[in-house]
Design a protein around this motif. Structure first.
Motif, PDB file in Angstrom:
ATOM      1  N   SER A  82      22.185   1.101   9.029  1.00 15.44           N
ATOM      2  CA  SER A  82      20.786   1.542   9.165  1.00 15.44           C
ATOM      3  C   SER A  82      20.069   0.506  10.035  1.00 15.44           C
ATOM      4  CB  SER A  82      20.131   1.653   7.792  1.00 15.44           C
ATOM      5  OG  SER A  82      20.130   0.400   7.139  1.00 15.44           O
ATOM      6  N   GLU A  83      20.450   0.479  11.302  1.00 10.65           N
ATOM      7  CA  GLU A  83      20.022  -0.622  12.170  1.00 10.65           C
ATOM      8  C   GLU A  83      18.505  -0.707  12.330  1.00 10.65           C
ATOM      9  OE1 GLU A  83      22.551   1.389  12.825  1.00 10.65           O
ATOM     10  OE2 GLU A  83      24.257   0.021  12.711  1.00 10.65           O
ATOM     11  N   GLN A  84      17.842   0.444  12.397  1.00  8.41           N
ATOM     12  CA  GLN A  84      16.377   0.388  12.539  1.00  8.41           C
ATOM     13  C   GLN A  84      15.771  -0.318  11.330  1.00  8.41           C
ATOM     14  OE1 GLN A  84      14.388   4.019  14.392  1.00  8.41           O
ATOM     15  NE2 GLN A  84      16.248   4.901  13.551  1.00  8.41           N
ATOM     16  N   ASN A  85      16.221   0.091  10.146  1.00  2.00           N
ATOM     17  CA  ASN A  85      15.686  -0.530   8.936  1.00  2.00           C
ATOM     18  C   ASN A  85      16.071  -1.996   8.849  1.00  2.00           C
ATOM     19  OD1 ASN A  85      14.374  -0.468   6.296  1.00  2.00           O
ATOM     20  ND2 ASN A  85      16.431  -0.785   5.510  1.00  2.00           N
ATOM     21  N   ILE A  86      17.274  -2.326   9.306  1.00  2.00           N
ATOM     22  CA  ILE A  86      17.724  -3.722   9.232  1.00  2.00           C
ATOM     23  C   ILE A  86      16.780  -4.623  10.034  1.00  2.00           C
ATOM     24  CG2 ILE A  86      19.496  -5.290  10.147  1.00  2.00           C
ATOM     25  CD1 ILE A  86      21.579  -3.315   9.114  1.00  2.00           C
TER      26      ILE A  86
ATOM     27  N   SER B 128      13.626  -3.996  11.014  1.00  2.00           N
ATOM     28  CA  SER B 128      12.298  -4.048  10.380  1.00  2.00           C
ATOM     29  C   SER B 128      12.334  -4.920   9.124  1.00  2.00           C
ATOM     30  CB  SER B 128      11.819  -2.638  10.011  1.00  2.00           C
ATOM     31  OG  SER B 128      11.587  -1.875  11.170  1.00  2.00           O
ATOM     32  N   MET B 129      13.390  -4.743   8.347  1.00  2.00           N
ATOM     33  CA  MET B 129      13.544  -5.533   7.121  1.00  2.00           C
ATOM     34  C   MET B 129      13.660  -7.019   7.460  1.00  2.00           C
ATOM     35  SD  MET B 129      16.168  -4.525   4.116  1.00  2.00           S
ATOM     36  CE  MET B 129      17.626  -5.422   4.426  1.00  2.00           C
TER      37      MET B 129
ATOM     38  N   GLU C 256      13.512  -0.630  19.825  1.00  2.00           N
ATOM     39  CA  GLU C 256      12.058  -0.686  19.628  1.00  2.00           C
ATOM     40  C   GLU C 256      11.692  -1.601  18.460  1.00  2.00           C
ATOM     41  OE1 GLU C 256       8.718   2.650  19.732  1.00  2.00           O
ATOM     42  OE2 GLU C 256       9.455   2.231  17.717  1.00  2.00           O
ATOM     43  N   GLN C 257      12.498  -1.560  17.413  1.00  2.00           N
ATOM     44  CA  GLN C 257      12.224  -2.464  16.282  1.00  2.00           C
ATOM     45  C   GLN C 257      12.378  -3.922  16.715  1.00  2.00           C
ATOM     46  OE1 GLN C 257      13.707   0.482  15.833  1.00  2.00           O
ATOM     47  NE2 GLN C 257      12.536   1.413  14.174  1.00  2.00           N
TER      48      GLN C 257
ATOM     49  N   ASP D 284       8.801  -5.276  16.160  1.00  2.00           N
ATOM     50  CA  ASP D 284       8.756  -5.966  14.861  1.00  2.00           C
ATOM     51  C   ASP D 284       9.103  -7.446  14.992  1.00  2.00           C
ATOM     52  OD1 ASP D 284       8.268  -3.416  14.067  1.00  2.00           O
ATOM     53  OD2 ASP D 284      10.140  -3.134  12.973  1.00  2.00           O
TER      54      ASP D 284
ATOM     55  N   HIS E  46       7.774   2.029  11.350  1.00  2.00           N
ATOM     56  CA  HIS E  46       8.189   0.627  11.209  1.00  2.00           C
ATOM     57  C   HIS E  46       7.688  -0.007   9.909  1.00  2.00           C
ATOM     58  CE1 HIS E  46       9.174  -0.280  15.685  1.00  2.00           C
ATOM     59  NE2 HIS E  46       9.020   1.020  15.559  1.00  2.00           N
TER      60      HIS E  46
ATOM     61  N   GLY F 299       9.874  -0.271   6.549  1.00  2.00           N
ATOM     62  CA  GLY F 299      11.008  -1.194   6.657  1.00  2.00           C
ATOM     63  C   GLY F 299      10.555  -2.646   6.589  1.00  2.00           C
ATOM     64  N   ILE F 300       9.456  -2.941   7.240  1.00  2.00           N
ATOM     65  CA  ILE F 300       8.919  -4.309   7.180  1.00  2.00           C
ATOM     66  C   ILE F 300       8.512  -4.633   5.743  1.00  2.00           C
ATOM     67  CG2 ILE F 300       7.016  -5.793   7.931  1.00  2.00           C
ATOM     68  CD1 ILE F 300       7.156  -4.383  10.658  1.00  2.00           C
TER      69      ILE F 300
ATOM     70  N   GLY G 102      11.466  -5.614   3.665  1.00  2.00           N
ATOM     71  CA  GLY G 102      11.848  -7.015   3.870  1.00  2.00           C
ATOM     72  C   GLY G 102      10.919  -7.971   3.143  1.00  2.00           C
TER      73      GLY G 102
ATOM     74  N   GLU H   9      15.676   5.522   6.098  1.00  2.00           N
ATOM     75  CA  GLU H   9      16.546   4.345   5.956  1.00  2.00           C
ATOM     76  C   GLU H   9      15.866   3.328   5.041  1.00  2.00           C
ATOM     77  OE1 GLU H   9      18.579   4.381  10.461  1.00  2.00           O
ATOM     78  OE2 GLU H   9      17.493   2.626   9.775  1.00  2.00           O
TER      79      GLU H   9
END
Lengths: 314, 280
Positions: free
Chosen positions: A59-63, A65-66, A92-93, A97, B125, B128-129, B132, B162
């Motif tokens: 889940s690369e987008q979430n990774i 952002s996370m 884009e993330q 981000d 976005h 997801g942020i 984290g 996700e």
């Protein structure tokens, strides 16, 4: 802790993660996030520090952002992935981000160029340098061997900027002990007939090329640019000013990679050098094949390049 | 406007009316996405003026404060109205810097604006942020909450789902997300291009504690938020706040093109002001 003789024979990723493992012992804020991608060293890491390893799945987008969220919260985040997936799927993330917020997230990516050659175009990372160098604030490292890769751990922990580390897959044990990492590039010179500039593990091919050319009476300077961004422009200018002919070698598309970086530098500084670029040309990315064969089709082997260069220098 | 929060329901309703009028005046003077801001006025007022969120200009350096992420960054008018009214930055910034000069207040919120935790503007976005941030807080045994306001059309981004899976996997009960469920995207009714109905069921199936309500009813919103804060459940929380896009301005309300419409002409300005005064 592994010594150099052990580190040099590791996969680059293992050299990096084993070194990071030593840091994690004393730093509970270091986190590795993986997209379900493993490594021998990672098995040890997650076994001993389960709270500092996150398998976030594919889940690369979430990774990304996370990772940004964790960095905002004060964590020292390393995102670990195959390069082709983590550069393009979530670009884009990475841009918004991480880079726009100037967060010190480190992306450690495996599979530079054709490293996963038999696996085909979905797994090649032949555009990653071009893509990542467009990002404002992103540092780019492209080490040429395992020892150098392990030494990037300290550098990555010391910088407050985003960083992309482009790693190869396989064992690349040739290394130099006396590298000044602050310089971002390393130089070996036999003479000033030609300057050969490379990045990543194809540096080994550049060394072979230099030997072949030497046997043909051409004395060259070999430059390994392991930090592509920020480029050490001052030192690069100093080197290029002593040469009339320069070649760049990269396992990356010619559209925006090392050759473009050097070409931009020559133009921007009005340097009087003729430039010849070896890399992947149009039609060379969506291909399969054993790595050496795929490279050869692009002319990325020492013998073919030497013939071309001898002819060029006549 | 009053810069301190006064938490009685009557005051919150009155504050919503003030903020809605302010959003309209900001839109008239400076542009921006009026309709997207008007649908979430009550949500923003409940978050910033009731006792739901522990965020104030005085505690932005306090690590125990709650965090707010304005993931639907295109609703900047309402955010700037609320933040300036709460005293995060001077009111005159809106006239001086919103879409002007150095754009200290840009068309989408930047992290350098006092009171803004995260840069947003490209949707999909924020959650997801928040995952984290919330996971880090959980690792460090911190007790604060993470509030995330998203749009319903934002939920057509795969990255939202996700993040949803990730939040439930890590049992991030310190997340309270809100969907401003106004049923309209940027150019059409959502139902005309996506099967995003039964949102509550979808989020529940992703392992979230999901509750639907009237997103313009402050009493319901406050009650749901407080119950989520008190909950002992390990699930992340989401409020599906059913709203009307462009709420309060007749020609924007529920207009599928409302997202890109301004309040520009003399007749539009007059109509919008009369609508908010209850004049037909």
């Amino acid at each position: 802790m592994l010594d150099i003789s052990e580190t040099r024979n590791l996969q680059m990723r293992d050299a990096f993660i084993f070194k990071l493992y030593e840091k994690v012992k004393h730093d509970k804020d270091i986190i590795i996030i993986s997209n379900d991608y493993g490594a021998v060293s990672l098995d040890k890491f997650r076994n001993d520090f389960p709270n500092q390893y996150i398998n976030a799945g594919v889940s690369e987008q979430n990774i990304i952002s996370m990772a940004a969220g964790m960095a905002i919260a004060g964590k020292k985040v390393f995102v670990y992935s195959i390069a082709s997936f983590i550069v393009t799927r979530c670009f884009e993330q990475i841009k918004i981000d991480i880079c726009s917020q100037q967060l010190p997230v480190k992306i450690i990516a495996v599979g530079a160029g054709y490293a996963y050659s038999e696996d085909g175009p979905t797994h090649h990372a032949c555009e990653d340098i071009a893509i990542m160098r467009t990002l404002d604030g992103m540092q780019i490292y492209s080490p040429s061997n395992a020892v150098m890769t392990s030494n990037l751990v300290d550098i990555s922990l010391d910088t407050s900027m985003p960083m992309y580390i482009r790693m190869d897959k396989g064992i690349f044990s040739n290394f130099k002990e006396d590298i000044n990492y602050d310089l971002g590039l390393d130089v070996d010179s036999l003479g000033n007939d030609l300057c050969i500039i490379s990045t990543g593990t194809i540096h080994n091919v550049a060394i072979d090329l230099s030997r072949i050319l030497f046997e043909n009476g051409i004395k060259s300077t070999v430059v390994d640019i392991f930090r592509l961004k920020p480029l050490n422009t001052k030192l690069l200018s100093k080197i290029l000013e002593d040469h009339t002919h320069v070649v760049t070698i990269e396992e990356h598309t010619l559209n925006g990679g090392l050759g473009s970086i050097v070409g931009d530098h020559i133009l921007d500084n009005a340097l009087n050098c003729a430039l010849k670029r070896f890399g992947i040309i149009e039609g060379g990315i969506y291909v399969y094949g054993v790595r050496e064969e795929v490279r050869k089709k692009q002319g990325l082997n020492a013998l073919d390049m030497s013939i071309s260069i001898v002819d060029w220098l006549k | 406007m009053n810069q301190s929060s006064n938490t009685s329901l009557e005051n919150l309703i009155s504050k919503s009316s003030e903020i809605r009028k302010d959003v309209v005046e900001i839109s008239i003077a400076h542009g921006g996405h009026a309709a997207a801001s008007l649908s979430c006025v009550e949500i923003m007022v409940t978050l910033y003026y009731s006792e739901v969120m522990n965020i104030s200009p005085n505690n932005m350096n306090d690590d125990s404060r709650d965090r707010y992420i304005h993931s639907k960054g295109h609703a900047e008018n309402v955010l700037y109205s609320v933040l300036s009214d709460r005293g995060f930055f001077p009111r005159e910034w809106i006239n001086k810097y919103y879409r002007k000069g150095d754009c200290r207040l840009g068309g989408h919120p930047d992290k350098d604006i006092p009171g803004v935790e995260v840069t947003t503007g490209s949707i999909g976005h924020g959650l997801g942020i928040a995952v984290g941030m919330a996971l880090s807080a959980k690792m460090d045994c911190k007790k604060h909450f993470h509030f995330v306001l998203m749009g319903d059309a934002e939920c057509t981004e795969g990255s939202v789902w996700e993040a949803a899976l990730s939040a439930s996997h890590h049992k991030l009960s310190n997340i309270i997300a809100i969907i401003d469920n106004n049923a309209i995207g940027a150019s059409d009714f959502l139902a005309n291009y996506s099967s995003l109905d039964k949102l509550e069921d979808k989020w529940k199936s992703f392992g979230w504690n999901a509750v639907s309500c009237d997103g313009h009813n402050i009493n319901d919103l406050e009650s749901i938020f407080k119950s989520m804060i008190k909950s002992k459940s390990s699930k992340p929380n989401i409020v599906i706040a059913n709203t009307i896009k462009g709420k309060g301005v007749s020609f924007l309300e529920n207009n599928p093109m409302g997202h890109v419409m301004g309040i520009n002409t003399e007749s539009e300005i007059s109509r919008a002001r009369k609508d908010l005064e209850g004049i037909t």
